[in-house]
Design a protein around this motif. Sequence first.
Motif, PDB file in Angstrom:
ATOM      1  N   TYR A  37       0.768  -1.241  -0.099  1.00 17.67           N
ATOM      2  CA  TYR A  37      -0.102   0.037   0.000  1.00 17.67           C
ATOM      3  C   TYR A  37       0.983   1.234  -0.070  1.00 17.67           C
ATOM      4  CZ  TYR A  37      -3.842  -2.950   1.274  1.00 17.67           C
ATOM      5  OH  TYR A  37      -4.786  -4.187   1.445  1.00 17.67           O
ATOM      6  N   ALA A  38       2.027   1.376   0.557  1.00 13.13           N
ATOM      7  CA  ALA A  38       2.765   2.328   0.747  1.00 13.13           C
ATOM      8  C   ALA A  38       3.507   2.824  -0.455  1.00 13.13           C
ATOM      9  CB  ALA A  38       3.979   2.115   1.793  1.00 13.13           C
ATOM     10  N   ARG A  39       3.440   4.004  -0.833  1.00 11.47           N
ATOM     11  CA  ARG A  39       3.845   4.735  -1.938  1.00 11.47           C
ATOM     12  C   ARG A  39       5.581   4.559  -1.884  1.00 11.47           C
ATOM     13  NH1 ARG A  39       0.461  10.203  -2.963  1.00 11.47           N
ATOM     14  NH2 ARG A  39      -1.560   9.011  -3.165  1.00 11.47           N
ATOM     15  N   THR A 239      -0.214  12.925   8.576  1.00 10.57           N
ATOM     16  CA  THR A 239      -0.671  14.465   8.174  1.00 10.57           C
ATOM     17  C   THR A 239      -1.645  14.241   6.999  1.00 10.57           C
ATOM     18  OG1 THR A 239       1.183  15.100   6.874  1.00 10.57           O
ATOM     19  CG2 THR A 239       1.196  15.324   9.147  1.00 10.57           C
ATOM     20  N   SER A 240      -2.187  15.208   6.403  1.00  9.56           N
ATOM     21  CA  SER A 240      -3.070  14.959   5.463  1.00  9.56           C
ATOM     22  C   SER A 240      -2.172  14.895   4.227  1.00  9.56           C
ATOM     23  CB  SER A 240      -3.933  16.328   5.029  1.00  9.56           C
ATOM     24  OG  SER A 240      -3.028  17.345   5.102  1.00  9.56           O
ATOM     25  N   ALA A 241      -0.897  15.687   4.367  1.00 12.24           N
ATOM     26  CA  ALA A 241       0.014  15.384   2.850  1.00 12.24           C
ATOM     27  C   ALA A 241       0.738  14.044   3.096  1.00 12.24           C
ATOM     28  CB  ALA A 241       1.109  16.508   3.040  1.00 12.24           C
ATOM     29  N   ALA A 242       1.151  13.621   4.441  1.00  9.16           N
ATOM     30  CA  ALA A 242       2.020  12.419   4.402  1.00  9.16           C
ATOM     31  C   ALA A 242       1.378  11.220   4.385  1.00  9.16           C
ATOM     32  CB  ALA A 242       2.784  12.652   5.455  1.00  9.16           C
ATOM     33  N   GLY A 243       0.005  11.265   4.710  1.00  9.99           N
ATOM     34  CA  GLY A 243      -0.506   9.975   4.832  1.00  9.99           C
ATOM     35  C   GLY A 243      -0.153   9.178   5.989  1.00  9.99           C
ATOM     36  N   TYR A 244      -0.639   8.087   6.280  1.00  2.90           N
ATOM     37  CA  TYR A 244      -0.091   7.152   7.452  1.00  2.90           C
ATOM     38  C   TYR A 244       1.638   6.770   7.075  1.00  2.90           C
ATOM     39  CZ  TYR A 244      -4.681   7.025   8.994  1.00  2.90           C
ATOM     40  OH  TYR A 244      -5.824   7.543   9.668  1.00  2.90           O
ATOM     41  N   CYS A 264       1.418   5.456   3.400  1.00  2.00           N
ATOM     42  CA  CYS A 264       0.778   4.161   3.491  1.00  2.00           C
ATOM     43  C   CYS A 264      -0.764   4.281   3.658  1.00  2.00           C
ATOM     44  CB  CYS A 264       1.331   3.373   4.523  1.00  2.00           C
ATOM     45  SG  CYS A 264       0.963   1.667   4.538  1.00  2.00           S
ATOM     46  N   GLY A 265      -1.447   4.942   2.763  1.00  2.00           N
ATOM     47  CA  GLY A 265      -2.974   5.021   3.056  1.00  2.00           C
ATOM     48  C   GLY A 265      -3.199   6.516   3.658  1.00  2.00           C
ATOM     49  N   TRP A 266      -4.486   6.587   3.592  1.00  2.00           N
ATOM     50  CA  TRP A 266      -5.204   7.788   4.188  1.00  2.00           C
ATOM     51  C   TRP A 266      -6.546   7.274   4.956  1.00  2.00           C
ATOM     52  CZ3 TRP A 266      -1.444   8.542   0.611  1.00  2.00           C
ATOM     53  CH2 TRP A 266      -0.594   9.538   0.723  1.00  2.00           C
ATOM     54  N   PRO A 267      -7.110   8.146   5.667  1.00  2.00           N
ATOM     55  CA  PRO A 267      -8.163   7.479   6.345  1.00  2.00           C
ATOM     56  C   PRO A 267      -9.150   7.113   5.138  1.00  2.00           C
ATOM     57  CG  PRO A 267      -7.652   9.698   7.224  1.00  2.00           C
ATOM     58  CD  PRO A 267      -6.692   9.680   6.007  1.00  2.00           C
ATOM     59  N   TYR A 268      -9.834   5.890   5.329  1.00  2.00           N
ATOM     60  CA  TYR A 268      -9.676   5.049   6.751  1.00  2.00           C
ATOM     61  C   TYR A 268      -8.714   3.867   6.557  1.00  2.00           C
ATOM     62  CZ  TYR A 268     -13.475   8.488   7.837  1.00  2.00           C
ATOM     63  OH  TYR A 268     -14.567   9.285   7.950  1.00  2.00           O
ATOM     64  N   ASN A 269      -7.694   3.900   6.158  1.00  2.00           N
ATOM     65  CA  ASN A 269      -6.741   2.830   6.187  1.00  2.00           C
ATOM     66  C   ASN A 269      -5.679   2.953   7.264  1.00  2.00           C
ATOM     67  OD1 ASN A 269      -7.114   4.160   2.848  1.00  2.00           O
ATOM     68  ND2 ASN A 269      -8.203   2.624   3.652  1.00  2.00           N
ATOM     69  N   ARG A 270      -5.966   3.095   8.191  1.00  2.00           N
ATOM     70  CA  ARG A 270      -4.683   3.158   9.199  1.00  2.00           C
ATOM     71  C   ARG A 270      -3.951   2.038   9.485  1.00  2.00           C
ATOM     72  NH1 ARG A 270      -5.556   5.912  13.872  1.00  2.00           N
ATOM     73  NH2 ARG A 270      -7.334   7.108  12.992  1.00  2.00           N
ATOM     74  N   TYR A 272      -2.990  -0.337   7.188  1.00  2.00           N
ATOM     75  CA  TYR A 272      -2.255  -0.677   5.944  1.00  2.00           C
ATOM     76  C   TYR A 272      -0.851  -0.794   6.412  1.00  2.00           C
ATOM     77  CZ  TYR A 272      -6.194  -0.102   2.693  1.00  2.00           C
ATOM     78  OH  TYR A 272      -7.191  -0.387   1.853  1.00  2.00           O
ATOM     79  N   LYS A 273      -0.476   0.121   7.234  1.00  2.00           N
ATOM     80  CA  LYS A 273       0.846   0.250   7.451  1.00  2.00           C
ATOM     81  C   LYS A 273       1.528  -1.119   8.262  1.00  2.00           C
ATOM     82  CE  LYS A 273      -0.033   3.006  11.698  1.00  2.00           C
ATOM     83  NZ  LYS A 273      -1.393   3.246  11.328  1.00  2.00           N
ATOM     84  N   TRP A 274       0.532  -1.672   9.161  1.00  2.00           N
ATOM     85  CA  TRP A 274       0.727  -2.883   9.797  1.00  2.00           C
ATOM     86  C   TRP A 274       1.181  -4.018   8.825  1.00  2.00           C
ATOM     87  CZ3 TRP A 274       2.350   0.038  13.481  1.00  2.00           C
ATOM     88  CH2 TRP A 274       1.252   0.933  14.344  1.00  2.00           C
ATOM     89  N   LYS A 275       0.279  -3.892   7.945  1.00  2.00           N
ATOM     90  CA  LYS A 275       0.273  -4.918   7.116  1.00  2.00           C
ATOM     91  C   LYS A 275       1.406  -5.107   6.024  1.00  2.00           C
ATOM     92  CE  LYS A 275      -4.897  -5.203   6.862  1.00  2.00           C
ATOM     93  NZ  LYS A 275      -6.144  -5.066   5.755  1.00  2.00           N
ATOM     94  N   ASP A 276       1.706  -3.722   5.553  1.00  2.00           N
ATOM     95  CA  ASP A 276       3.070  -3.760   4.647  1.00  2.00           C
ATOM     96  C   ASP A 276       4.175  -4.029   5.519  1.00  2.00           C
ATOM     97  OD1 ASP A 276       1.596  -3.091   2.596  1.00  2.00           O
ATOM     98  OD2 ASP A 276       2.292  -0.668   2.355  1.00  2.00           O
ATOM     99  N   MET A 277       4.329  -3.491   6.943  1.00  2.00           N
ATOM    100  CA  MET A 277       5.513  -3.888   7.544  1.00  2.00           C
ATOM    101  C   MET A 277       5.565  -5.294   7.884  1.00  2.00           C
ATOM    102  SD  MET A 277       8.174  -2.172   8.631  1.00  2.00           S
ATOM    103  CE  MET A 277       7.703  -0.500   8.577  1.00  2.00           C
TER     104      MET A 277
END
Length: 401
Positions: A37-39, A239-244, A264-270, A272-277
């Motif tokens: 998910y992460a860019r 932040t709105s620019a950085a995403g999660y 790594c996603g924006w609301p409501y995808n908080r 995603y960062k756990w899944k990617d890591m």
Amino acid sequence: MRKTVRTVLWIIFFWMTTVLRICAAQCQLPEEIGELYARSAVVIDGSSGRVLFGKNADETMPMASTTKIMTCILALENGDPEDIVEVSQNAAGQPEVHLGSGVGETFYLKDLLYALMLESYNDAAVMIAEQVSGSVEEFAGLMNQKAKELGCNETHFVTPNGLDSTDDEGVHQTTAQDLARIMKYCVWDSPKSEEFLEITQARSYFFSNVKGTRSYACDNHNAFLDMYEGVISGKTGFTSAAGYCYVCAVESEGRKFTGVVLACGWPYNRTYKWKDMTKMMDYAKKHYREVRLEYPEEIMYAEVKNGWIDGENPWKNIQIPLCIEKSAGKIILIGDQEKLIRHLEYRNTIEAPVERNMVFGKIQFTLNGVLMAEKRILSETAVAKRKPGNWLVWTLQMFHL
């Protein structure tokens, strides 16, 4: 002429097909991981700092509150935990998430560091920055100086809390690769690593202001600490620019990994960062092993021409032993498909004089064409230059005269 042109064309072809492929392999995301998910994402070796694999790992991006790992480590290195910090108008005016303290209220620096790293309070970051450097701007300069020292040349800090901002030098941003290096420093390399870990590993923390009139409770929002085996530290951000965003450090069977995911996603995808890591760390654990760099044990020698050592036959050249310079052995992580190459190069003949610990050569270890370690080969014995009188001295010694 044609032969020269063909040679040049072959070198260019080899460089493009082999060298570029090797360099890309260091940064590409392995197919086994699949899509993220992460860019931008990366995993690095926590011992050597080598990039193991990643996705757009050197692309500059905002990093939100993951910024605060740098704020925390600089406060630990440059401040005193017992310092009393007074809330300024600037600090009190910071947006949520914040401690909500009033102008003039005072806190101990140690307590603010827990508020910074567990609850990610933006006003705590400004209080800390102003205490350590006098102003946010001066503290940002300290952050950028430390980033350069760590080799993070694509990183620029403007704020101590990671809120999106810009100054005359540019945008508040980093790369996944740079942020991983900063985390590596915080967790394993800084003289204050132990204190940093103590703070970031706390599940909760309670404190009061200096006067004891108000009490505060902090809970650690780094859920990965309890979700994934081996996590020893981490920091979330949004932040709105950085995403999660998320940065973490993992230890497994002596191996050290630092991982980063940005945008790594924006609301409501908080989540995603756990899944990617999890994907990235699972792959790192499975495919990378520890290798200790082994140096040859056999004794090397060099022939010294026209040299003289008292008691030696001046008619013969002198053989002196060489040694590899002493230093701590290095351990690195190597992937399943990677090959470590050892290259030994030294002079085996030399004209006198020779000084003790004179450099005769070197031994290098390379991985994917990248130098991982190097040691010098040194002389163990000094040898003077032969003089005409040395024959007479030797002759008298031979006949005990």
